[in-house]
Design an enzyme around this catalytic site. Sequence first.
Site, short mmCIF file in Angstrom:
data_model
loop_
_atom_site.label_atom_id
_atom_site.label_comp_id
_atom_site.label_asym_id
_atom_site.label_seq_id
_atom_site.Cartn_x
_atom_site.Cartn_y
_atom_site.Cartn_z
N ARG A 158 0.84 -1.20 0.00
CA ARG A 158 0.00 0.00 0.00
C ARG A 158 0.87 1.24 0.00
O ARG A 158 1.81 1.38 0.78
CB ARG A 158 -0.91 0.03 1.22
N ARG A 181 -6.46 1.85 -4.15
CA ARG A 181 -5.45 1.20 -3.31
C ARG A 181 -5.55 -0.31 -3.45
O ARG A 181 -6.63 -0.84 -3.68
CB ARG A 181 -5.57 1.62 -1.86
N ASP A 213 -6.68 -1.92 1.96
CA ASP A 213 -7.06 -0.99 3.02
C ASP A 213 -7.61 -1.86 4.14
O ASP A 213 -8.44 -2.73 3.90
CB ASP A 213 -8.11 -0.01 2.53
N ASP A 231 -9.13 -1.52 8.11
CA ASP A 231 -9.58 -0.63 9.19
C ASP A 231 -10.18 -1.42 10.33
O ASP A 231 -10.84 -2.45 10.10
CB ASP A 231 -10.65 0.35 8.68
#
Length: 131
Positions: free
Chosen positions: A82, A91, A94, A96
């Site tokens: 990334r 991207r 990712d 989270d």
Amino acid sequence: MNTAYIITGGNMGDREQYLATAREWIEAECGVIISASSLYETSAWGKTDQSSFLNQALQIQTILNAKQLIRQILKIEKKIGRIREQKNGPRIIDIDILLFNNEIISTSFLKVPHPEMQNRRFALVPLNEIA
């Protein structure tokens, strides 16, 4: 032991392979994956002039605290390749943290529950499948 729900996603390259690689690294460096949602393809959010994303929610059990977990996640993103060039831009990966135990965390480095979770169907639908 802590329980965390995380969302993985990406819209560049071999999206399924990048998500599989993320799962492998998460299990190796963060904790045991208890459950994984199906893969969901969704339109880009925020910056909409880009390819669709593939997303997956994961429930993990970890000995790490939330701060340690996000640091490991950022390292995993970097290992996968990334590069952060533009906010909400394309991207390859990712990752989270959506939820961490029942904790509410608000620091400049980490906010849990994820502050945009309620606005992101790409996070809510897979999360609903496993939580």
